[in-house]
Design a protein around this motif. Sequence first.
Motif, PDB file in Angstrom:
ATOM      1  N   ILE A  49       0.856  -1.180   0.000  1.00 51.93           N
ATOM      2  CA  ILE A  49       0.000   0.000   0.000  1.00 51.93           C
ATOM      3  C   ILE A  49       0.896   1.236   0.000  1.00 51.93           C
ATOM      4  O   ILE A  49       2.088   1.147   0.258  1.00 51.93           O
ATOM      5  N   TYR A  50       0.304   2.363  -0.297  1.00 57.57           N
ATOM      6  CA  TYR A  50       1.012   3.629  -0.091  1.00 57.57           C
ATOM      7  C   TYR A  50       0.053   4.598   0.577  1.00 57.57           C
ATOM      8  O   TYR A  50      -1.161   4.465   0.485  1.00 57.57           O
ATOM      9  N   PHE A  51       0.621   5.536   1.293  1.00 61.47           N
ATOM     10  CA  PHE A  51      -0.160   6.495   2.050  1.00 61.47           C
ATOM     11  C   PHE A  51      -0.314   7.771   1.235  1.00 61.47           C
ATOM     12  O   PHE A  51       0.646   8.329   0.754  1.00 61.47           O
ATOM     13  N   GLY A  52      -1.567   8.204   1.109  1.00 63.21           N
ATOM     14  CA  GLY A  52      -1.873   9.433   0.381  1.00 63.21           C
ATOM     15  C   GLY A  52      -1.958  10.603   1.342  1.00 63.21           C
ATOM     16  O   GLY A  52      -1.216  10.677   2.329  1.00 63.21           O
ATOM     17  N   ALA A  53      -2.893  11.492   1.082  1.00 68.66           N
ATOM     18  CA  ALA A  53      -3.068  12.691   1.898  1.00 68.66           C
ATOM     19  C   ALA A  53      -3.544  12.342   3.309  1.00 68.66           C
ATOM     20  O   ALA A  53      -4.213  11.342   3.519  1.00 68.66           O
ATOM     21  N   TYR A  54      -3.157  13.162   4.268  1.00 75.80           N
ATOM     22  CA  TYR A  54      -3.622  13.013   5.648  1.00 75.80           C
ATOM     23  C   TYR A  54      -3.677  14.392   6.274  1.00 75.80           C
ATOM     24  O   TYR A  54      -3.023  15.322   5.822  1.00 75.80           O
ATOM     25  N   THR A  55      -4.483  14.518   7.345  1.00 75.53           N
ATOM     26  CA  THR A  55      -4.700  15.837   7.925  1.00 75.53           C
ATOM     27  C   THR A  55      -3.736  16.171   9.051  1.00 75.53           C
ATOM     28  O   THR A  55      -3.552  17.327   9.370  1.00 75.53           O
ATOM     29  N   GLY A  56      -3.135  15.189   9.678  1.00 75.42           N
ATOM     30  CA  GLY A  56      -2.197  15.433  10.771  1.00 75.42           C
ATOM     31  C   GLY A  56      -0.772  15.279  10.289  1.00 75.42           C
ATOM     32  O   GLY A  56      -0.421  15.698   9.193  1.00 75.42           O
ATOM     33  N   SER A  57       0.071  14.649  11.120  1.00 76.51           N
ATOM     34  CA  SER A  57       1.435  14.336  10.707  1.00 76.51           C
ATOM     35  C   SER A  57       1.621  12.821  10.792  1.00 76.51           C
ATOM     36  O   SER A  57       1.000  12.152  11.608  1.00 76.51           O
ATOM     37  N   PHE A  58       2.502  12.294   9.936  1.00 75.67           N
ATOM     38  CA  PHE A  58       2.666  10.840   9.831  1.00 75.67           C
ATOM     39  C   PHE A  58       4.138  10.489   9.709  1.00 75.67           C
ATOM     40  O   PHE A  58       4.856  11.080   8.926  1.00 75.67           O
ATOM     41  N   ASP A  59       4.575   9.524  10.508  1.00 75.31           N
ATOM     42  CA  ASP A  59       5.941   8.998  10.472  1.00 75.31           C
ATOM     43  C   ASP A  59       5.834   7.507  10.181  1.00 75.31           C
ATOM     44  O   ASP A  59       5.323   6.748  11.005  1.00 75.31           O
ATOM     45  N   SER A  60       6.298   7.071   9.007  1.00 79.83           N
ATOM     46  CA  SER A  60       6.170   5.664   8.619  1.00 79.83           C
ATOM     47  C   SER A  60       7.364   4.816   9.045  1.00 79.83           C
ATOM     48  O   SER A  60       7.447   3.652   8.677  1.00 79.83           O
ATOM     49  N   ALA A  61       8.271   5.354   9.831  1.00 86.60           N
ATOM     50  CA  ALA A  61       9.436   4.604  10.300  1.00 86.60           C
ATOM     51  C   ALA A  61       9.633   4.826  11.797  1.00 86.60           C
ATOM     52  O   ALA A  61      10.742   5.049  12.277  1.00 86.60           O
ATOM     53  N   ARG A  62       8.588   4.745  12.549  1.00 84.29           N
ATOM     54  CA  ARG A  62       8.619   4.981  13.994  1.00 84.29           C
ATOM     55  C   ARG A  62       8.990   3.691  14.728  1.00 84.29           C
ATOM     56  O   ARG A  62       8.522   2.614  14.396  1.00 84.29           O
ATOM     57  N   VAL A  63       9.826   3.783  15.734  1.00 83.86           N
ATOM     58  CA  VAL A  63      10.173   2.619  16.552  1.00 83.86           C
ATOM     59  C   VAL A  63       8.937   2.232  17.361  1.00 83.86           C
ATOM     60  O   VAL A  63       8.264   3.087  17.941  1.00 83.86           O
ATOM     61  N   ASN A  64       8.627   0.946  17.384  1.00 86.07           N
ATOM     62  CA  ASN A  64       7.468   0.435  18.127  1.00 86.07           C
ATOM     63  C   ASN A  64       7.619   0.799  19.609  1.00 86.07           C
ATOM     64  O   ASN A  64       8.600   0.423  20.240  1.00 86.07           O
ATOM     65  N   PRO A  65       6.657   1.534  20.194  1.00 88.18           N
ATOM     66  CA  PRO A  65       6.790   2.000  21.574  1.00 88.18           C
ATOM     67  C   PRO A  65       6.592   0.915  22.623  1.00 88.18           C
ATOM     68  O   PRO A  65       7.032   1.071  23.756  1.00 88.18           O
ATOM     69  N   LEU A  66       5.943  -0.201  22.250  1.00 85.76           N
ATOM     70  CA  LEU A  66       5.631  -1.227  23.235  1.00 85.76           C
ATOM     71  C   LEU A  66       5.443  -2.581  22.553  1.00 85.76           C
ATOM     72  O   LEU A  66       4.316  -3.059  22.411  1.00 85.76           O
ATOM     73  N   PRO A  67       6.534  -3.213  22.075  1.00 81.36           N
ATOM     74  CA  PRO A  67       6.378  -4.515  21.415  1.00 81.36           C
ATOM     75  C   PRO A  67       5.742  -5.523  22.376  1.00 81.36           C
ATOM     76  O   PRO A  67       6.088  -5.576  23.553  1.00 81.36           O
ATOM     77  N   ASN A  68       4.780  -6.287  21.857  1.00 76.07           N
ATOM     78  CA  ASN A  68       4.134  -7.326  22.663  1.00 76.07           C
ATOM     79  C   ASN A  68       3.578  -8.401  21.746  1.00 76.07           C
ATOM     80  O   ASN A  68       3.905  -8.431  20.562  1.00 76.07           O
ATOM     81  N   SER A  69       2.720  -9.263  22.253  1.00 71.11           N
ATOM     82  CA  SER A  69       2.192 -10.364  21.447  1.00 71.11           C
ATOM     83  C   SER A  69       1.256  -9.884  20.339  1.00 71.11           C
ATOM     84  O   SER A  69       1.087 -10.563  19.341  1.00 71.11           O
ATOM     85  N   VAL A  70       0.646  -8.727  20.490  1.00 74.23           N
ATOM     86  CA  VAL A  70      -0.220  -8.192  19.432  1.00 74.23           C
ATOM     87  C   VAL A  70       0.618  -7.641  18.287  1.00 74.23           C
ATOM     88  O   VAL A  70       0.320  -7.865  17.125  1.00 74.23           O
ATOM     89  N   ASN A  71       1.693  -6.918  18.607  1.00 75.04           N
ATOM     90  CA  ASN A  71       2.577  -6.365  17.583  1.00 75.04           C
ATOM     91  C   ASN A  71       4.019  -6.402  18.080  1.00 75.04           C
ATOM     92  O   ASN A  71       4.442  -5.532  18.840  1.00 75.04           O
ATOM     93  N   ALA A  72       4.746  -7.399  17.619  1.00 73.85           N
ATOM     94  CA  ALA A  72       6.142  -7.569  18.024  1.00 73.85           C
ATOM     95  C   ALA A  72       7.104  -6.890  17.055  1.00 73.85           C
ATOM     96  O   ALA A  72       8.321  -6.965  17.244  1.00 73.85           O
ATOM     97  N   SER A  73       6.603  -6.223  16.032  1.00 73.55           N
ATOM     98  CA  SER A  73       7.453  -5.553  15.044  1.00 73.55           C
ATOM     99  C   SER A  73       8.345  -4.518  15.700  1.00 73.55           C
ATOM    100  O   SER A  73       7.980  -3.912  16.704  1.00 73.55           O
ATOM    101  N   GLY A  74       9.491  -4.285  15.084  1.00 76.67           N
ATOM    102  CA  GLY A  74      10.399  -3.268  15.579  1.00 76.67           C
ATOM    103  C   GLY A  74       9.953  -1.865  15.205  1.00 76.67           C
ATOM    104  O   GLY A  74      10.307  -0.896  15.864  1.00 76.67           O
ATOM    105  N   PHE A  75       9.179  -1.767  14.109  1.00 77.62           N
ATOM    106  CA  PHE A  75       8.735  -0.467  13.616  1.00 77.62           C
ATOM    107  C   PHE A  75       7.239  -0.448  13.390  1.00 77.62           C
ATOM    108  O   PHE A  75       6.595  -1.490  13.269  1.00 77.62           O
ATOM    109  N   CYS A  76       6.695   0.740  13.312  1.00 79.97           N
ATOM    110  CA  CYS A  76       5.268   0.931  13.045  1.00 79.97           C
ATOM    111  C   CYS A  76       5.100   2.317  12.437  1.00 79.97           C
ATOM    112  O   CYS A  76       6.069   3.043  12.253  1.00 79.97           O
ATOM    113  N   GLY A  77       3.891   2.665  12.117  1.00 76.49           N
ATOM    114  CA  GLY A  77       3.588   4.007  11.642  1.00 76.49           C
ATOM    115  C   GLY A  77       2.990   4.805  12.783  1.00 76.49           C
ATOM    116  O   GLY A  77       2.272   4.267  13.614  1.00 76.49           O
TER     117      GLY A  77
END
Length: 147
Positions: A32-60
């Motif tokens: 997918i790709y991200f189009g227009a948005y009304t706020g601010s967006f960071d697509s390479a953010r470090v995951n603030p709380l990895p756990n069993s739901v989302n163990a990824s190192g990065f998130c948006g």
Amino acid sequence: MKILLILISVFTFTKCGLAQQDYCDFETSKVIYFGAYTGSFDSARVNPLPNSVNASGFCGMYIRDTNLYDNMKIYPNSKLVDVSPYATFTSLKIKMKLFTSAPVGTSIKLQLGVKSDDNYPAGVHSEYIATTSVQNGWQLLTFNFWQ
């Protein structure tokens, strides 16, 4: 209905059958790709709380604007085929991993529409809704067909 918007999300949509397809895991899979948005967006953010739901190192990370209703456009890189099984109450479901500071019980709406028409509501053909169950932690939202 007022929507308190998503702060951090990893978009996971259910594919036909029992398997799931990640449309974006913010690491290697991105169809997918991200189009227009009304706020601010960071697509390479470090995951603030990895756990069993989302163990990824990065998130948006999306930070809402001051608008009453925020939105973010997300487009697939290819045409979706036969999405009719998603438009029932008992069939396939669209799912999203979400981390938000919004209060428990906040409604999140996912609206699908045509890429060529960004006008609301003209470009929207279907709407799905889910409700948050966790504040300041990851959860897996399952969207139900609304209208």
